[in-house]
Design a protein around this motif. Structure first.
Motif, PDB file in Angstrom:
ATOM      1  N   LYS A 373      -2.355  62.073  68.729  1.00 55.18           N
ATOM      2  CA  LYS A 373      -1.168  61.765  67.932  1.00 55.18           C
ATOM      3  C   LYS A 373      -1.501  60.845  66.764  1.00 55.18           C
ATOM      4  O   LYS A 373      -0.711  60.721  65.818  1.00 55.18           O
ATOM      5  CB  LYS A 373      -0.116  61.103  68.834  1.00 55.18           C
ATOM      6  N   LYS A 374      -2.679  60.192  66.833  1.00 55.49           N
ATOM      7  CA  LYS A 374      -3.127  59.255  65.792  1.00 55.49           C
ATOM      8  C   LYS A 374      -2.095  58.145  65.575  1.00 55.49           C
ATOM      9  O   LYS A 374      -1.596  57.916  64.468  1.00 55.49           O
ATOM     10  CB  LYS A 374      -3.412  59.988  64.476  1.00 55.49           C
ATOM     11  N   ILE A 375      -1.786  57.448  66.650  1.00 61.41           N
ATOM     12  CA  ILE A 375      -0.825  56.358  66.593  1.00 61.41           C
ATOM     13  C   ILE A 375      -1.454  55.127  67.232  1.00 61.41           C
ATOM     14  O   ILE A 375      -2.217  55.236  68.199  1.00 61.41           O
ATOM     15  CB  ILE A 375       0.494  56.743  67.318  1.00 61.41           C
ATOM     16  N   THR A 376      -1.173  53.966  66.699  1.00 68.38           N
ATOM     17  CA  THR A 376      -1.754  52.736  67.235  1.00 68.38           C
ATOM     18  C   THR A 376      -0.907  52.204  68.390  1.00 68.38           C
ATOM     19  O   THR A 376       0.275  52.544  68.533  1.00 68.38           O
ATOM     20  CB  THR A 376      -1.847  51.649  66.155  1.00 68.38           C
ATOM     21  N   ILE A 377      -1.519  51.355  69.189  1.00 67.19           N
ATOM     22  CA  ILE A 377      -0.797  50.734  70.303  1.00 67.19           C
ATOM     23  C   ILE A 377       0.326  49.847  69.778  1.00 67.19           C
ATOM     24  O   ILE A 377       1.418  49.799  70.355  1.00 67.19           O
ATOM     25  CB  ILE A 377      -1.781  49.930  71.178  1.00 67.19           C
ATOM     26  N   LYS A 378       0.073  49.171  68.669  1.00 63.73           N
ATOM     27  CA  LYS A 378       1.109  48.319  68.077  1.00 63.73           C
ATOM     28  C   LYS A 378       2.323  49.148  67.672  1.00 63.73           C
ATOM     29  O   LYS A 378       3.476  48.735  67.877  1.00 63.73           O
ATOM     30  CB  LYS A 378       0.541  47.577  66.868  1.00 63.73           C
ATOM     31  N   GLU A 379       2.073  50.331  67.123  1.00 69.66           N
ATOM     32  CA  GLU A 379       3.185  51.206  66.725  1.00 69.66           C
ATOM     33  C   GLU A 379       3.972  51.680  67.942  1.00 69.66           C
ATOM     34  O   GLU A 379       5.202  51.806  67.892  1.00 69.66           O
ATOM     35  CB  GLU A 379       2.641  52.403  65.941  1.00 69.66           C
ATOM     36  N   ILE A 380       3.261  51.935  69.051  1.00 70.89           N
ATOM     37  CA  ILE A 380       3.947  52.340  70.282  1.00 70.89           C
ATOM     38  C   ILE A 380       4.839  51.214  70.780  1.00 70.89           C
ATOM     39  O   ILE A 380       6.002  51.428  71.150  1.00 70.89           O
ATOM     40  CB  ILE A 380       2.923  52.740  71.362  1.00 70.89           C
ATOM     41  N   ASP A 381       4.316  49.993  70.788  1.00 70.44           N
ATOM     42  CA  ASP A 381       5.112  48.831  71.199  1.00 70.44           C
ATOM     43  C   ASP A 381       6.375  48.708  70.345  1.00 70.44           C
ATOM     44  O   ASP A 381       7.471  48.455  70.861  1.00 70.44           O
ATOM     45  CB  ASP A 381       4.280  47.549  71.087  1.00 70.44           C
ATOM     46  N   GLU A 382       6.214  48.881  69.049  1.00 68.30           N
ATOM     47  CA  GLU A 382       7.360  48.744  68.139  1.00 68.30           C
ATOM     48  C   GLU A 382       8.414  49.807  68.417  1.00 68.30           C
ATOM     49  O   GLU A 382       9.618  49.524  68.416  1.00 68.30           O
ATOM     50  CB  GLU A 382       6.879  48.833  66.693  1.00 68.30           C
ATOM     51  N   LYS A 383       7.986  51.037  68.667  1.00 67.45           N
ATOM     52  CA  LYS A 383       8.937  52.110  68.948  1.00 67.45           C
ATOM     53  C   LYS A 383       9.687  51.871  70.258  1.00 67.45           C
ATOM     54  O   LYS A 383      10.845  52.267  70.416  1.00 67.45           O
ATOM     55  CB  LYS A 383       8.206  53.458  69.003  1.00 67.45           C
ATOM     56  N   LEU A 384       9.009  51.231  71.222  1.00 71.79           N
ATOM     57  CA  LEU A 384       9.623  50.967  72.523  1.00 71.79           C
ATOM     58  C   LEU A 384      10.397  49.650  72.547  1.00 71.79           C
ATOM     59  O   LEU A 384      11.111  49.365  73.510  1.00 71.79           O
ATOM     60  CB  LEU A 384       8.543  50.936  73.614  1.00 71.79           C
ATOM     61  N   GLY A 385      10.228  48.848  71.494  1.00 74.54           N
ATOM     62  CA  GLY A 385      10.892  47.550  71.462  1.00 74.54           C
ATOM     63  C   GLY A 385      10.194  46.510  72.316  1.00 74.54           C
ATOM     64  O   GLY A 385      10.811  45.539  72.754  1.00 74.54           O
ATOM     65  N   TYR A 386       8.891  46.702  72.562  1.00 73.44           N
ATOM     66  CA  TYR A 386       8.118  45.775  73.382  1.00 73.44           C
ATOM     67  C   TYR A 386       7.152  44.983  72.509  1.00 73.44           C
ATOM     68  O   TYR A 386       6.923  45.302  71.342  1.00 73.44           O
ATOM     69  CB  TYR A 386       7.311  46.519  74.448  1.00 73.44           C
ATOM     70  N   LYS A 387       6.556  43.974  73.115  1.00 72.32           N
ATOM     71  CA  LYS A 387       5.508  43.204  72.464  1.00 72.32           C
ATOM     72  C   LYS A 387       4.359  43.028  73.452  1.00 72.32           C
ATOM     73  O   LYS A 387       4.541  42.486  74.535  1.00 72.32           O
ATOM     74  CB  LYS A 387       6.030  41.834  72.014  1.00 72.32           C
ATOM     75  N   ASP A 388       3.184  43.506  73.078  1.00 74.68           N
ATOM     76  CA  ASP A 388       1.972  43.368  73.903  1.00 74.68           C
ATOM     77  C   ASP A 388       2.151  43.964  75.301  1.00 74.68           C
ATOM     78  O   ASP A 388       1.710  43.396  76.299  1.00 74.68           O
ATOM     79  CB  ASP A 388       1.571  41.892  74.027  1.00 74.68           C
ATOM     80  N   THR A 389       2.803  45.109  75.375  1.00 76.11           N
ATOM     81  CA  THR A 389       3.007  45.778  76.669  1.00 76.11           C
ATOM     82  C   THR A 389       2.232  47.085  76.758  1.00 76.11           C
ATOM     83  O   THR A 389       1.513  47.332  77.725  1.00 76.11           O
ATOM     84  CB  THR A 389       4.506  46.059  76.903  1.00 76.11           C
ATOM     85  N   ALA A 390       2.359  47.928  75.746  1.00 73.54           N
ATOM     86  CA  ALA A 390       1.769  49.272  75.803  1.00 73.54           C
ATOM     87  C   ALA A 390       0.254  49.241  75.976  1.00 73.54           C
ATOM     88  O   ALA A 390      -0.325  50.140  76.598  1.00 73.54           O
ATOM     89  CB  ALA A 390       2.134  50.052  74.542  1.00 73.54           C
ATOM     90  N   GLY A 391      -0.393  48.218  75.452  1.00 77.12           N
ATOM     91  CA  GLY A 391      -1.852  48.154  75.541  1.00 77.12           C
ATOM     92  C   GLY A 391      -2.380  48.203  76.961  1.00 77.12           C
ATOM     93  O   GLY A 391      -3.469  48.720  77.220  1.00 77.12           O
ATOM     94  N   HIS A 392      -1.598  47.687  77.912  1.00 78.27           N
ATOM     95  CA  HIS A 392      -2.041  47.675  79.308  1.00 78.27           C
ATOM     96  C   HIS A 392      -2.130  49.085  79.895  1.00 78.27           C
ATOM     97  O   HIS A 392      -2.866  49.315  80.844  1.00 78.27           O
ATOM     98  CB  HIS A 392      -1.078  46.832  80.147  1.00 78.27           C
ATOM     99  N   TRP A 393      -1.382  50.019  79.338  1.00 75.17           N
ATOM    100  CA  TRP A 393      -1.378  51.386  79.873  1.00 75.17           C
ATOM    101  C   TRP A 393      -2.640  52.154  79.499  1.00 75.17           C
ATOM    102  O   TRP A 393      -2.928  53.193  80.098  1.00 75.17           O
ATOM    103  CB  TRP A 393      -0.154  52.146  79.365  1.00 75.17           C
ATOM    104  N   PHE A 394      -3.372  51.663  78.516  1.00 76.59           N
ATOM    105  CA  PHE A 394      -4.562  52.367  78.039  1.00 76.59           C
ATOM    106  C   PHE A 394      -5.855  51.707  78.525  1.00 76.59           C
ATOM    107  O   PHE A 394      -6.941  52.129  78.153  1.00 76.59           O
ATOM    108  CB  PHE A 394      -4.543  52.430  76.508  1.00 76.59           C
ATOM    109  N   ARG A 395      -5.729  50.680  79.353  1.00 74.46           N
ATOM    110  CA  ARG A 395      -6.899  50.012  79.917  1.00 74.46           C
ATOM    111  C   ARG A 395      -7.229  50.598  81.284  1.00 74.46           C
ATOM    112  O   ARG A 395      -6.357  51.140  81.959  1.00 74.46           O
ATOM    113  CB  ARG A 395      -6.636  48.507  80.039  1.00 74.46           C
TER     114      ARG A 395
END
Length: 513
Positions: A373-395
């Protein structure tokens, strides 16, 4: 006891009877495929023999080197007759550093070393050796006490008799979060636990949902059903006035169901997370073999509806609580331990994932779709309304203190699906839930045997001065080596490790002077 092949024996002190180039990993595997005998014996200096073995072929090491100043075997290459115990420790450390090279990343190393006295002082040789190994890339997982109820009596009257020896369990330091260990093989059976509750007994039970990110919600079982598949379902009235139908896990089963996966590339069956490593080079993501979908049609009522006044009373009492913890609505105090929970407020149902999900696999799957999809983790967080959350799903480092990998909660999974547009492959596996009865009960497969093992000495004077008890070796191999794996004993002695490995359907390599 040992199947010794003349053509497979290496006399390093005289002439090498096998060419060194034979021992490439590929050649070794071909030899093992063609053989029916599972034990290879190498005669020679342990360090020299280890150096000709391929990298990362051994699943488990079980060994007991000669003790310092215990016995002179009359061989100039022997270990144990060094002038000082410091030299003894250094020599063993050199052997075990080379041993680390031949051990798989998921391998285990069980080491038994005995204590010695010098000028009436006890030398902590096992602990000093263990500490030295820790400084050289080994992680110490356990110190097991081997208690010998038939230990030799002592003539000393100025100290207590020594009736135990330590057994250390090591793994490679870089693999301390991901090594093979099968506790179930060693569990001690307990009296059969049967929960005598009938399904209708859970009418009126408190229900907790911990799978919500923003808040934790609670509810009450207002009716109990059974579907055509024989599964128990309940209607739950939640604190937000919503009602849902939830599956109830069998009271006597584990809280999560383990399912198998099938590799799309080679068709192999993946039975647990450990087996994922064997398919790291395969193309595509493995497919979960899930049971048929739960039927919610033509449900059979097996309880009356909970009276409305009981439901209202439950939520009314909840609102009076002064408790401000994560289960704020509950009227009872929350104890930390299972015993405290049971004594304070009894049993309850909690909504959990229905299946055991392998976080590392889900992380790889989500990484693939994020890159596509060529999307950053920061962009995913912003779309979900989260901060520093989505990154944990990719670890890929979940499961231990200080590790940050996690699996998206069911609601987050479907929100993430809208963003990454991934397929339905893991939807059910990740998001299906069921209710689990929380109560105090023993593990269904038995209790952990602990780190004190009572095992009698097993004399075998015609074979060797100091024979490993077969029961002790069996415990180590069953815990640390998968079936069909390869066990190594670099100080083979009478060959007990090879004998037990054969009986347990494991291959083995034995090294002896």
């Amino acid at each position: 006891m040992i199947n010794k092949y003349k053509e497979r024996t290496v006399e390093l002190s005289k002439n090498m009877m096998i060419k060194e180039q034979l021992f490439s990993l590929e050649a070794y595997r071909e030899i093992k495929k063609a053989e029916t005998i599972k034990t290879d014996v190498f005669i020679g200096d342990v360090l020299e023999v280890l150096k000709i073995l391929p990298d990362e072929i051994v699943d488990c090491v079980v060994t007991s080197p000669p003790y310092w100043k215990q016995r002179d075997y009359g061989n100039t290459s022997q270990i144990g007759q060094e002038d000082t115990y410091e030299e003894y420790i250094e020599k063993l450390s050199s052997v075990f550093n080379e041993l680390k090279r031949v051990l798989k990343p998921t391998g285990t190393f069980f080491l038994n070393v005995g204590y010695k006295y010098q000028e009436k002082e006890m030398l902590l040789i096992p602990e000093l050796l263990a500490h030295n190994l820790q400084k050289n890339g080994w992680a110490l997982i356990n110190k097991i006490i081997w208690y010998k109820p038939n230990a030799m009596p002592s003539s000393f009257e100025s100290r207590f008799s020594n009736v135990y020896e330590p057994i250390f369990l090591f793994v490679k330091k870089e693999s301390k979060y991901n090594y093979y260990f099968s506790l179930d093989n060693l569990r001690i059976p307990t009296s059969n636990f049967t929960n005598e509750k009938s399904p209708e007994d859970i009418l009126g039970f408190e229900v907790r949902n911990t799978l919500l990110k923003a808040k934790k919600s609670e509810g009450i079982v207002s009716k109990v059903y059974q579907n055509k598949q024989g599964e128990i379902l309940v209607k739950v009235k939640w604190d937000d006035d919503n009602e849902t139908l939830e599956i109830v896990q069998d009271f006597n089963k584990d809280s999560q169901n383990t399912i198998e996966l099938i590799c799309q590339d080679c068709g192999g069956i993946i039975k647990n997370e450990f087996h994922l490593n064997e398919h790291s080079d395969c193309e595509g993501f493995p497919i979960p073999l899930l049971p048929e979908n739960t039927s919610y049609e033509n449900l059979i009522e097996i309880s009356q509806s909970l009276p409305l006044f009981e439901i209202e009373s439950f939520f009314s009492e909840s609102k009076k609580s002064n408790y401000n913890g994560k289960f704020k609505l509950s009227p009872q105090n929350r104890g930390a331990s299972p015993g405290a929970r049971k004594s304070l407020f009894g049993e309850y149902l909690v909504l959990q994932r229905r299946y055991k999900v392998y976080q590392s696999l889900i992380a790889s799957y989500l990484r693939y779709w994020r890159e596509k999809k060529k999307i950053t983790i920061k962009e995913i967080d912003e779309k979900l309304g989260y901060k520093d959350t989505a990154g944990h799903w990719f670890r890929k480092d979940s499961g231990s203190w200080g590790k940050g990998g996690s699996i998206p909660l069911p609601d987050d999974w479907f929100k993430l699906k809208e963003i990454l547009e991934f397929d339905d492959l893991y939807d059910r596996w990740v998001t299906e839930t069921h209710l689990v009865l929380q109560t105090v009960k023993p593990h269904p497969k038995g209790k952990n045997p602990g780190d004190v093992w009572e095992i009698k000495l097993q004399p075998l004077s015609e074979a060797h001065f100091a024979t490993f008890p077969e029961e002790l070796v069996k415990k180590c191999i069953e815990a640390g080596c998968p079936e069909g794996g390869l066990v190594l004993d670099p100080f083979a002695g009478s060959g007990t490790v090879g004998k037990v490995a054969n009986e347990l359907n494991r291959n083995s390599i034995l090294i002896e002077l």
